[in-house]
Design an enzyme around this catalytic site. Structure first.
Site, PDB file in Angstrom:
ATOM      1  N   TYR A   1     -15.248   0.854  -6.890  1.00 42.44           N
ATOM      2  CA  TYR A   1     -16.495   1.553  -6.600  1.00 42.44           C
ATOM      3  C   TYR A   1     -17.503   1.375  -7.739  1.00 42.44           C
ATOM      4  CZ  TYR A   1     -13.670   3.558  -2.897  1.00 42.44           C
ATOM      5  OH  TYR A   1     -12.859   3.704  -1.801  1.00 42.44           O
TER       6      TYR A   1
ATOM      7  N   LYS B   1       0.852  -1.188   0.000  1.00 50.42           N
ATOM      8  CA  LYS B   1       0.000   0.000   0.000  1.00 50.42           C
ATOM      9  C   LYS B   1       0.886   1.235   0.000  1.00 50.42           C
ATOM     10  CE  LYS B   1      -3.737   2.324   2.423  1.00 50.42           C
ATOM     11  NZ  LYS B   1      -4.621   2.334   3.596  1.00 50.42           N
TER      12      LYS B   1
ATOM     13  N   SER C   1     -10.242   5.648  -4.662  1.00 50.95           N
ATOM     14  CA  SER C   1     -11.142   6.790  -4.852  1.00 50.95           C
ATOM     15  C   SER C   1     -10.675   7.754  -5.943  1.00 50.95           C
ATOM     16  CB  SER C   1     -11.302   7.537  -3.526  1.00 50.95           C
ATOM     17  OG  SER C   1     -10.045   7.962  -3.024  1.00 50.95           O
TER      18      SER C   1
ATOM     19  N   LYS D   1      -2.303  -1.715  -3.713  1.00 49.69           N
ATOM     20  CA  LYS D   1      -3.171  -0.539  -3.686  1.00 49.69           C
ATOM     21  C   LYS D   1      -2.351   0.734  -3.731  1.00 49.69           C
ATOM     22  CE  LYS D   1      -6.386   1.744  -0.646  1.00 49.69           C
ATOM     23  NZ  LYS D   1      -7.031   1.785   0.621  1.00 49.69           N
TER      24      LYS D   1
ATOM     25  N   GLU E   1       6.764  -6.806   0.958  1.00 47.89           N
ATOM     26  CA  GLU E   1       5.638  -6.635   1.888  1.00 47.89           C
ATOM     27  C   GLU E   1       4.607  -7.758   1.720  1.00 47.89           C
ATOM     28  OE1 GLU E   1       4.976  -4.713   4.355  1.00 47.89           O
ATOM     29  OE2 GLU E   1       6.015  -2.795   4.157  1.00 47.89           O
TER      30      GLU E   1
ATOM     31  N   ARG F   1     -10.687  10.763   1.714  1.00 49.17           N
ATOM     32  CA  ARG F   1     -10.645  11.558   2.953  1.00 49.17           C
ATOM     33  C   ARG F   1     -11.994  12.209   3.205  1.00 49.17           C
ATOM     34  NH1 ARG F   1      -4.851  12.155   3.171  1.00 49.17           N
ATOM     35  NH2 ARG F   1      -4.398   9.931   3.106  1.00 49.17           N
TER      36      ARG F   1
HETATM   37  C1  PBG Z   1      -7.007   3.557   5.432  1.00 51.68           C
HETATM   38  C2  PBG Z   1      -7.516   3.475   4.046  1.00 51.68           C
HETATM   39  C3  PBG Z   1      -7.428   4.447   3.053  1.00 51.68           C
HETATM   40  C4  PBG Z   1      -8.051   3.923   1.926  1.00 51.68           C
HETATM   41  C5  PBG Z   1      -8.512   2.661   2.261  1.00 51.68           C
HETATM   42  N1  PBG Z   1      -8.153   2.399   3.572  1.00 51.68           N
HETATM   43  C6  PBG Z   1      -6.910   5.837   3.121  1.00 51.68           C
HETATM   44  C7  PBG Z   1      -5.483   6.058   3.344  1.00 51.68           C
HETATM   45  O1  PBG Z   1      -4.688   5.132   3.519  1.00 51.68           O
HETATM   46  O2  PBG Z   1      -5.091   7.237   3.373  1.00 51.68           O
HETATM   47  C8  PBG Z   1      -8.188   4.598   0.607  1.00 51.68           C
HETATM   48  C9  PBG Z   1      -9.243   4.057  -0.291  1.00 51.68           C
HETATM   49  C10 PBG Z   1      -9.536   4.917  -1.469  1.00 51.68           C
HETATM   50  O3  PBG Z   1      -8.881   5.956  -1.709  1.00 51.68           O
HETATM   51  O4  PBG Z   1     -10.475   4.564  -2.209  1.00 51.68           O
HETATM   52  N2  PBG Z   1      -7.956   3.051   6.339  1.00 51.68           N
END
Ligand code: PBG
Length: 325
Positions: free
Chosen positions: A315, A198, A276, A250, A235, A208
């Site tokens: 999504y 990630k 997102s 991700k 990882e 956010r």
């Molecule tokens: C953290 C988390 C995030 C996302 C999923 N789990 C945000 C981050 O790590 O800042 C992002 C998912 C997305 O942008 O669709 N709990």
């Protein structure tokens, strides 16, 4: 000159192209990330993610039923507590009456086993400072004390009815402590989908807003540097050694190299999360008439599968499944 080998022969008709397609995406391999929010009576649309909503515990049930009906494989739940419920440790995250655990229970009650019911296991939605773990006195994210909290949170999610938990906080050792806590609690059959590779990504921006996160600063001391490819594989292998059942990369589209590396090296299913910002970019360009929306969606999803993802979090899961692609 007249070539006798002509790759174009296999592109002549829609039926021919469909027959030789190397990659197909079935609804069963899709998961839909969804948001359930405390203290609202109607779903609230997320501005930066048109057609995505913060749901009530009622509207999330309806959506879950629609996902099951469309043949989507799973749902991944995120909780949005009321602002006054947030604290330094994010304690509402493991409260059985917290919004995420109530959301999990509501969805399980609605769909039973018709969907894989998965929950995000991370504290950033629940902490007052918006970081994924607890802070030291000088404000650094403190790995080891955070692990116990993840273990408690995962256990509470299993109790609420989650088939799968999904640690996304990028703390070292998180998969191992969660596996241990689930096993000790009698949840040997609850699986772990680890957010393994990630990256500290700008493409999480719209999320956010979706979870009303208060973060100031960034997550660069725990999420990975986008420059690093080998580390993504490291990882993933680490998480498998700690007991992860599924590993995830991700974001998806900008990390297809990492995804392909992981998919080629591991013997567990590999997931990829189309985040997102990936969603928002296509929606925004399409709304301006700059891009063919459906073609862009289909191309982005098939590309993630082509790179090696067995499971895709997107999504667009419901729309894509309903369209019958
Ligand atoms: C953290 C988390 C995030 C996302 C999923 N789990 C945000 C981050 O790590 O800042 C992002 C998912 C997305 O942008 O669709 N709990």
């Amino acid at each position: 000159m007249s070539p006798f080998i002509r790759p174009r022969r296999l592109r002549t008709t829609p039926a021919m192209r469909a027959m030789v397609a190397e990659t197909r995406v079935a609804p069963a391999q899709l998961m839909m990330p969804v948001f359930v929010r405390e203290g609202i009576s109607e779903p609230v649309e997320i501005k930066a993610m048109p057609s995505q909503y913060q749901h009530t515990t009622d509207s999330i049930k309806k959506l879950a039923a629609e996902l099951a009906e469309a043949g989507v494989g799973g749902i991944d739940l995120f909780g949005v507590p009321a602002d006054e419920q947030k604290d330094e440790t994010g304690s509402i995250a493991w409260d059985p009456e917290g919004i995420l655990n109530r959301g999990i229970a509501a969805v399980r009650e609605e769909v039973g086993d018709a969907l894989v019911v998965c929950a995000d296991t991370c504290l950033d939605e629940f902490t007052s400072h918006g970081h994924c773990g607890v802070l030291t006195e000088d404000g650094r994210v403190d790995n080891d004390p955070t692990l116990d909290l993840y273990a408690k949170m995962a256990l509470s999610q299993a109790r609420a009815g989650a088939h799968m938990v999904s640690p996304s906080g990028m703390m070292d050792g998180q998969v191992e402590v969660i596996r241990q806590a689930l096993d000790e609690g009698g949840y040997q059959d609850v699986s772990i989908m680890a957010y393994s590779a990630k990256y500290a990504s700008a493409f999480f921006g719209p999320f956010r807003e979706a979870v009303s996160c208060n973060l100031k600063g960034d997550r660069k001391t725990y999420q990975q540097d986008p420059a690093n490819r080998i580390e993504g594989l490291r990882e993933a292998l680490l998480d498998i050694s700690e007991g992860a059942d599924i590993v995830m990369v991700k974001p998806a589209s900008h990390y297809l190299d990492v995804l392909a590396d992981v998919a080629g090296a591991v013997d567990v299913p590999v997931a990829a999360y189309q985040v997102s910002g990936e969603y928002a970019m296509v929606e925004a360009a399409a709304a301006n008439g700059w891009i063919d929306r459906e073609r862009a969606i289909d191309e982005s999803i098939v590309s993630i599968a082509r790179a090696g993802a067995n499971i895709i979090l997107t999504y667009w899961a419901l729309e894509y499944a309903r369209r019958g692609k």
